[in-house]
Design an enzyme around this catalytic site. Sequence first.
Site, mmCIF file in Angstrom:
data_model
loop_
_atom_site.group_PDB
_atom_site.id
_atom_site.type_symbol
_atom_site.label_atom_id
_atom_site.label_comp_id
_atom_site.label_asym_id
_atom_site.label_seq_id
_atom_site.Cartn_x
_atom_site.Cartn_y
_atom_site.Cartn_z
ATOM 1 C CE1 TYR A 1 -17.378 20.610 -25.405
ATOM 2 C CE2 TYR A 1 -15.057 20.089 -25.298
ATOM 3 C CZ TYR A 1 -16.288 20.290 -24.651
ATOM 4 O OH TYR A 1 -16.177 20.029 -23.233
ATOM 5 N N GLY B 1 -24.324 13.242 -15.310
ATOM 6 C CA GLY B 1 -22.797 13.663 -15.543
ATOM 7 C C GLY B 1 -22.497 14.640 -14.497
ATOM 8 C CB ILE B 2 -20.090 17.637 -15.037
ATOM 9 C CG1 ILE B 2 -18.804 16.829 -15.262
ATOM 10 C CG2 ILE B 2 -19.547 18.966 -14.251
ATOM 11 C CD1 ILE B 2 -18.158 17.326 -16.338
ATOM 12 N N GLY B 3 -23.035 18.021 -14.266
ATOM 13 C CA GLY B 3 -24.139 18.669 -13.901
ATOM 14 C C GLY B 3 -25.022 18.513 -12.729
ATOM 15 C CB THR C 1 -28.086 24.888 -17.627
ATOM 16 O OG1 THR C 1 -26.721 25.258 -18.011
ATOM 17 C CG2 THR C 1 -28.558 26.294 -17.172
ATOM 18 N N GLY C 2 -28.527 21.676 -17.443
ATOM 19 C CA GLY C 2 -28.039 20.500 -18.003
ATOM 20 C C GLY C 2 -27.604 19.823 -16.969
ATOM 21 C CB SER C 3 -28.162 19.748 -13.496
ATOM 22 O OG SER C 3 -29.676 20.482 -13.495
ATOM 23 C CB THR C 4 -30.985 15.195 -16.440
ATOM 24 O OG1 THR C 4 -30.041 15.387 -17.695
ATOM 25 C CG2 THR C 4 -32.070 16.481 -16.274
#
Length: 263
Positions: A153, A18-20, A13-16
Site C-alpha cells: 500500500y 468514506g473520504i470520496g 473516483t471511488g466516491s460512494t
Amino acid sequence: MHIDLSGRTALVTGSTQGIGAAIAAGLAGAGARVAVNGRGSKSVEAAIARLGAAGGGEYVAAPGDIATDEGAQAVFDAVPHVDILVNNLGIFGPAPALEIEDDEWRRYFETNVLTAVRMTRHYLPGMVERSWGRVQYIASDSAVAVPAEMIHYGMSKTALLAVSRGFAKAAAGTGVTVNSVIAGPTHTGGVEDFVYELVDRDLPWEEAQRAFMRAHRPQSLLQRLIEPEEIAHMVVYLASPQASATTGGALRVDGGYVDSILP
C-alpha cells in the site's frame, strides 16, 4: 474565503463512501456538478441519494470499475469532459511483507496507481485545451512513512506522488494545476471496530480514538482521527480558483503524523 465552483464538472473516483463521498459533498456544496463513481450502479445511486438528502447539490452517476478498461470506458461515456478530477479510489489492507505475492503487488499498483494514470490521461488533454483544470490524487501518510505491515500500500501511495509531480510538469504553463493530498489516519467505515479491537470497548468513542492514537499512532500531533470532511476541505480549496498558483505539490492533511516539515 468564498469558493465558487459553479459551472464546473467534477469527477471523484471511488466516491460512494468514506473520504470520496465527503469530497463529492464538498465539491457539490461549492457549486460543482459532481460525478459519483463506484463499481456498480446500485451503490452509486444509493450514494447519490444519501448525498442529496444530506446537503443537496447536483450529482450524476458514473458507475464503472475503473481498474478495468471496460469500466473506465463506462465512466468516460457517462462523463465525457470534467474540469476537476479527484483520483480517490484506493484499496488497503495489512499483509506480512515477505508473504505478499506478485499478483497482490500488481493488484495494488493497478488499483491505486494505474487507475489514476488512466483517468488523468483521458481528461487532462481537454483541461489543457480549455486552459483550466484541476487534477488531484489522494495519497497517504503511508507514502512517506511506509508502514511495515502494508508496504504494498505504501508503495502505491509513494508512486502517486511521483505521478502527480510528473503530470504537473506535463501541464506546465497551461492553466491546469496538478497536486496530491497526503491524508493522515482518517475516521472512515470500519475504523471504529478496528480501534475497539485495540482499546477498552467501554470507552466513549472520543476517548477511545484518543487512546488509540496515543498508543498506536503516537506520531500524530492532532491526537485524534481526521474526519473525512477535513480531507475534503483541502480538496475543495485546491479545486478552486483561489489555488491557481499551487501545482506540483504534495499537501498534507495528516494531523502532523509525518515527522517532517516537507514531504
